[in-house]
Design a protein around this motif. Structure first.
Motif, PDB file in Angstrom:
ATOM      1  N   VAL A  38       0.833  -1.209   0.000  1.00 49.99           N
ATOM      2  CA  VAL A  38       0.000   0.000   0.000  1.00 49.99           C
ATOM      3  C   VAL A  38       0.867   1.258   0.000  1.00 49.99           C
ATOM      4  O   VAL A  38       0.635   2.191  -0.787  1.00 49.99           O
ATOM      5  N   THR A  39       1.882   1.286   0.858  1.00 48.40           N
ATOM      6  CA  THR A  39       2.724   2.481   0.954  1.00 48.40           C
ATOM      7  C   THR A  39       3.523   2.693  -0.331  1.00 48.40           C
ATOM      8  O   THR A  39       3.671   3.836  -0.795  1.00 48.40           O
ATOM      9  N   SER A  40       4.034   1.616  -0.932  1.00 40.92           N
ATOM     10  CA  SER A  40       4.784   1.734  -2.186  1.00 40.92           C
ATOM     11  C   SER A  40       3.912   2.311  -3.292  1.00 40.92           C
ATOM     12  O   SER A  40       4.333   3.203  -4.039  1.00 40.92           O
ATOM     13  N   VAL A  41       2.689   1.800  -3.406  1.00 40.87           N
ATOM     14  CA  VAL A  41       1.771   2.296  -4.435  1.00 40.87           C
ATOM     15  C   VAL A  41       1.423   3.759  -4.189  1.00 40.87           C
ATOM     16  O   VAL A  41       1.403   4.576  -5.124  1.00 40.87           O
ATOM     17  N   LEU A  42       1.173   4.114  -2.931  1.00 41.95           N
ATOM     18  CA  LEU A  42       0.843   5.498  -2.613  1.00 41.95           C
ATOM     19  C   LEU A  42       1.986   6.453  -2.949  1.00 41.95           C
ATOM     20  O   LEU A  42       1.773   7.549  -3.475  1.00 41.95           O
ATOM     21  N   MET A  43       3.215   6.036  -2.634  1.00 37.69           N
ATOM     22  CA  MET A  43       4.367   6.884  -2.950  1.00 37.69           C
ATOM     23  C   MET A  43       4.554   7.017  -4.461  1.00 37.69           C
ATOM     24  O   MET A  43       4.921   8.086  -4.967  1.00 37.69           O
ATOM     25  N   GLY A  44       4.296   5.930  -5.190  1.00 35.65           N
ATOM     26  CA  GLY A  44       4.378   6.004  -6.640  1.00 35.65           C
ATOM     27  C   GLY A  44       3.337   6.953  -7.215  1.00 35.65           C
ATOM     28  O   GLY A  44       3.642   7.776  -8.092  1.00 35.65           O
ATOM     29  N   LEU A  45       2.109   6.846  -6.711  1.00 37.68           N
ATOM     30  CA  LEU A  45       1.045   7.740  -7.181  1.00 37.68           C
ATOM     31  C   LEU A  45       1.335   9.192  -6.798  1.00 37.68           C
ATOM     32  O   LEU A  45       1.030  10.114  -7.569  1.00 37.68           O
ATOM     33  N   LEU A  46       1.934   9.389  -5.629  1.00 39.41           N
ATOM     34  CA  LEU A  46       2.236  10.749  -5.180  1.00 39.41           C
ATOM     35  C   LEU A  46       3.255  11.421  -6.087  1.00 39.41           C
ATOM     36  O   LEU A  46       3.089  12.594  -6.459  1.00 39.41           O
ATOM     37  N   ILE A  47       4.298  10.692  -6.478  1.00 39.14           N
ATOM     38  CA  ILE A  47       5.311  11.307  -7.333  1.00 39.14           C
ATOM     39  C   ILE A  47       4.768  11.540  -8.745  1.00 39.14           C
ATOM     40  O   ILE A  47       5.096  12.532  -9.395  1.00 39.14           O
ATOM     41  N   VAL A  48       3.883  10.637  -9.223  1.00 40.24           N
ATOM     42  CA  VAL A  48       3.244  10.847 -10.523  1.00 40.24           C
ATOM     43  C   VAL A  48       2.369  12.103 -10.477  1.00 40.24           C
ATOM     44  O   VAL A  48       2.374  12.919 -11.402  1.00 40.24           O
TER      45      VAL A  48
END
Length: 265
Positions: A38-48
């Motif tokens: 969950v945290t990895s996906v959220l960080m990826g979406l945040l940088i996008v």
């Protein structure tokens, strides 16, 4: 249970280093680390999302502050990728950008004290949440295995299946030493993703333990609070260098490995 574990420094640290897991199949071996995913996906979406904000009002004239900052970061990564990789591939820069900024965002979660994330989650019934994905070896192995498959793809695209197989079996000692060549090349190829994963994991996991130890020290007494504050500030300033450095090293080694996979031996 969580409050009982927090009574001792050892249980406190073990509690914060435990992942929130879900077993996919009862009695099976496949266990998902929900917090890491969950945290990895959220960080990826945040940088996008952050990059999208920069492009939404992009202009060829005088750029805004955020657009200028993003352009500087992207140009820096692009220059490093082009200087390291000498092939014609247009995939290398996007790969480098993805690795660097995604890992950087995940590493930056280390700057948030663990209790700032754990305590609110405990109020909704989530008692385990390891906040830094790169402090989980499953995440770093996932990244490095992806790089490993890209290495194979780049090698096959450059040399073809026949050329890749021939080089794998005959280099560096010639065709008469095929068993030794095979063993040496297997070790060489496997060691690259393993070293990538373990280097990033070791630095992030070790740093997480030190942060928790300092946090425990701060709760011991008034003197401990003062000492914990000083040590915590010093360790945090040190990690302002470690966090981007580890992302940069992972990115650069990945590009080096992709370049080497296309070279003939």
């Amino acid at each position: 249970m969580a409050s009982e574990q927090a009574l001792t420094p050892t249980n406190y640290i073990q509690h914060h280093l435990k992942n929130l897991t879900v077993q996919v199949q009862d009695g099976g071996f496949w266990t998902l680390h929900v917090d890491t995913i969950v945290t990895s996906v959220l960080m990826g979406l945040l940088i996008v999302f952050a990059f999208w904000l920069a492009t939404r009002k992009a202009t060829s004239g005088v750029p805004g502050k955020w657009q200028a900052f993003v352009e500087i970061c992207l140009e820096f990564v692009d220059k490093q990728a082009r200087d390291t990789y000498h092939g014609p591939s247009k995939l290398v820069t996007p790969i480098a950008i993805t690795l660097f900024f995604w890992i950087l965002m995940m590493n930056m979660l280390k700057m948030i004290p663990a209790d700032f994330i754990a305590k609110p989650l405990e109020l909704v019934g989530v008692h385990y949440w390891k906040p830094v994905p790169t402090a989980d070896v499953n995440a770093t192995l996932g990244l490095s295995i992806s790089v490993f498959f890209l290495m194979i793809f780049f090698a096959l695209r450059s040399k073809g299946l026949g050329g890749f197989t021939h080089e794998f079996l005959t280099a560096p000692f010639g065709k008469w030493m095929l068993p030794f060549n095979l063993i040496l090349n297997i070790v060489e190829w496997v060691s690259k993703p393993v070293s990538l994963a373990m280097r990033l994991f070791g630095n992030m996991f070790g740093g997480e333990i030190v942060f928790l130890l300092i946090w425990v020290l701060g709760g011991a007494s008034v003197f401990g609070m003062l000492a914990g504050g000083v040590f915590g500030l010093g360790w945090m300033l040190f990690h302002l260098l470690v966090i981007p450095l580890q992302a940069f090293i992972f990115m650069m080694l990945s590009i080096v490995y992709l370049s080497l996979s296309e070279d003939s031996h």
